[in-house]
Each structure stands twice: as C-alpha cells, then as structure tokens.
Motif scaffolding. Structure first.
Motif, PDB file in Angstrom:
ATOM      1  N   MET A   1      -4.603 -12.117   5.325  1.00  0.00           N
ATOM      2  CA  MET A   1      -4.057 -10.782   5.418  1.00  0.00           C
ATOM      3  C   MET A   1      -5.024  -9.787   4.788  1.00  0.00           C
ATOM      4  N   GLU A   2      -5.093  -8.596   5.386  1.00  0.00           N
ATOM      5  CA  GLU A   2      -5.971  -7.555   4.857  1.00  0.00           C
ATOM      6  C   GLU A   2      -5.147  -6.336   4.477  1.00  0.00           C
ATOM      7  N   GLY A  91      11.002 -10.196  -1.199  1.00  0.00           N
ATOM      8  CA  GLY A  91      12.256 -10.572  -0.554  1.00  0.00           C
ATOM      9  C   GLY A  91      13.227 -11.116  -1.583  1.00  0.00           C
ATOM     10  N   SER A  92      13.727 -12.311  -1.328  1.00  0.00           N
ATOM     11  CA  SER A  92      14.683 -12.929  -2.245  1.00  0.00           C
ATOM     12  C   SER A  92      13.998 -13.813  -3.289  1.00  0.00           C
ATOM     13  N   VAL A  93      12.662 -13.834  -3.255  1.00  0.00           N
ATOM     14  CA  VAL A  93      11.894 -14.688  -4.161  1.00  0.00           C
ATOM     15  C   VAL A  93      11.349 -13.843  -5.309  1.00  0.00           C
ATOM     16  N   ALA A 147      -6.483 -11.330   1.445  1.00  0.00           N
ATOM     17  CA  ALA A 147      -5.703 -12.347   0.744  1.00  0.00           C
ATOM     18  C   ALA A 147      -5.260 -13.440   1.704  1.00  0.00           C
ATOM     19  N   ASP A 148      -5.363 -14.672   1.238  1.00  0.00           N
ATOM     20  CA  ASP A 148      -4.779 -15.818   1.931  1.00  0.00           C
ATOM     21  C   ASP A 148      -3.577 -16.265   1.109  1.00  0.00           C
ATOM     22  N   ILE A 149      -2.420 -16.273   1.742  1.00  0.00           N
ATOM     23  CA  ILE A 149      -1.168 -16.584   1.047  1.00  0.00           C
ATOM     24  C   ILE A 149      -0.596 -17.858   1.638  1.00  0.00           C
ATOM     25  N   PHE A 150      -0.128 -18.726   0.764  1.00  0.00           N
ATOM     26  CA  PHE A 150       0.347 -20.039   1.189  1.00  0.00           C
ATOM     27  C   PHE A 150       1.758 -20.301   0.637  1.00  0.00           C
ATOM     28  N   MET A 156       7.438 -15.935   4.857  1.00  0.00           N
ATOM     29  CA  MET A 156       8.196 -14.699   5.063  1.00  0.00           C
ATOM     30  C   MET A 156       7.487 -13.760   6.034  1.00  0.00           C
ATOM     31  N   GLY A 157       6.153 -13.904   6.143  1.00  0.00           N
ATOM     32  CA  GLY A 157       5.412 -13.106   7.103  1.00  0.00           C
ATOM     33  C   GLY A 157       5.007 -11.744   6.590  1.00  0.00           C
ATOM     34  N   GLN A 158       4.144 -11.118   7.375  1.00  0.00           N
ATOM     35  CA  GLN A 158       3.539  -9.845   6.981  1.00  0.00           C
ATOM     36  C   GLN A 158       4.564  -8.712   6.920  1.00  0.00           C
TER      37      GLN A 158
END
Length: 199
Positions: A1-2, A91-93, A147-150, A156-158
């Motif tokens: 993601m940028e 989100g909910s996290v 960023a790379d998110i795992f 949850m998506g962009q």
C-alpha cells in the motif's frame, strides 16, 4: 500500500519545522497512539516490556520552552534506531504494535526511515520519506510511505486502512502545527532567528 500527501503550515520557517520533526520527544507527543519512542542500539534486540516499564510520562521541555541547541543535539541522525509502542484502532481491532525504526537518511531538508512492527495476528513493514519546502506563506511538508501489511489487519483491506492512516497523519501534523504556532507566538528572545541559523 502507498500513502502520500502534502501538509502546509503557515507562518513558519523550514528550519523550525525540521527541528521539530527531528525531535523524538516532539514526535512522541504529536503521534496519536505513541506510548513511547526510545533510541536503541540494536533493532533486533529490543525488550519492549523493559522499555515500557522504564518510560515515564514526563517528557523534557519541547519548543518553544526548550533550548533549540538541546533539541538539535537530541535530534534524529542517519543510522540511528528507535523502538516505539503504537496503539492504533483499525476497525474493530485495537492492536499494540511493537515497532522498530531505522533513520535511513536525515539531512536538512529531507529524510527517510524504514521500519517494521508486529502485534497479535498482524504485522507491517514500511519505508517513509519526507521533504520540506519553504515558500512565502510558510512551509510545505511532502510525505510518503510504502507499507506492506500482513495478517488480520491486512484482511480488512484498503477501504478500512486508508481512513485510519489519513486520520493518524492529519492528527500528527495538526499537533505539530499547534506546537509550531506556539514557537511563532513566543518569540520574545529571538528564538526564531536562532533556529533559522541552525541548518
């Protein structure tokens, strides 16, 4: 993601912005969800629990109350490593990310850093950059991050992550702007002239 953008702060100099953005204590104070930001020698050997216990809520004076020479001396330098604990709701996290950051390049008026963080079920890796341009009305801060998110958060998506990232960035720069406005308002001893000649 940028992620990228430009934030404008009026009636400030590039040197004032750079000095503030170079101060780890100012970053900690301005960054939403930052519990601590501490310099470490080895980013691969960080005891986050010990750092959390050692951290106090009492930060040293920041601009405009701090001596600008003291702020400059404690500022970021190329090659330094930092550990941070970040709590950001997505989100909910509500994860607490144990984060390590390396200052890859820090030379007025531009800098860059890379880092990684992990929380239960989620992690990220990122590279960030920033540059400052002064104009007649103030300063533009151009920033960007890849960023790379795992894990759980990545699922949850962009659509969920982007608004959170924008909220954090806007609050961060808004807090910085508030502090820099205080520098401009409290210039009885030539503070701004001292800062302008530092870089």
């Amino acid at each position: 993601m940028e992620f990228d953008g430009t934030f404008t702060i009026e009636d400030v100099s590039a040197e004032e912005v750079w000095l503030s953005l170079s101060d780890p204590h100012m970053i900690k104070r301005s960054l939403p969800g930052c519990q601590f930001l501490t310099r470490v020698e080895d980013p691969d050997e960080v005891d986050f629990e010990a750092l959390r216990e050692a951290d106090t809520d009492e930060d040293p004076p920041l601009l405009p109350d701090a001596d600008p020479d003291v702020v400059k001396a404690r500022g970021f330098e190329t090659g330094q490593h930092y550990a941070a604990l970040m709590e950001i709701s997505v989100g909910s996290v509500n994860p607490s990310f144990r984060t390590t950051v390396t200052i890859d390049e820090w030379d007025f008026p531009a800098g860059g850093a890379s880092g990684q963080g992990e929380a239960s079920g989620s992690s990220f890796e990122m590279n960030s950059r920033m540059s400052i341009t002064e104009h007649d009305d103030g300063v533009d801060i151009e920033w960007g991050a890849e960023a790379d998110i795992f894990g759980r958060i990545a699922k949850m998506g962009q659509r969920v992550i982007n608004p959170v990232a924008n909220r954090v960035v806007n609050r961060f720069f808004g807090n910085m702007e508030e502090q820099l406005t205080a520098v401009a308002d409290e210039d009885s001893d030539g503070l701004r002239d001292r800062i302008r000649g530092m870089f």
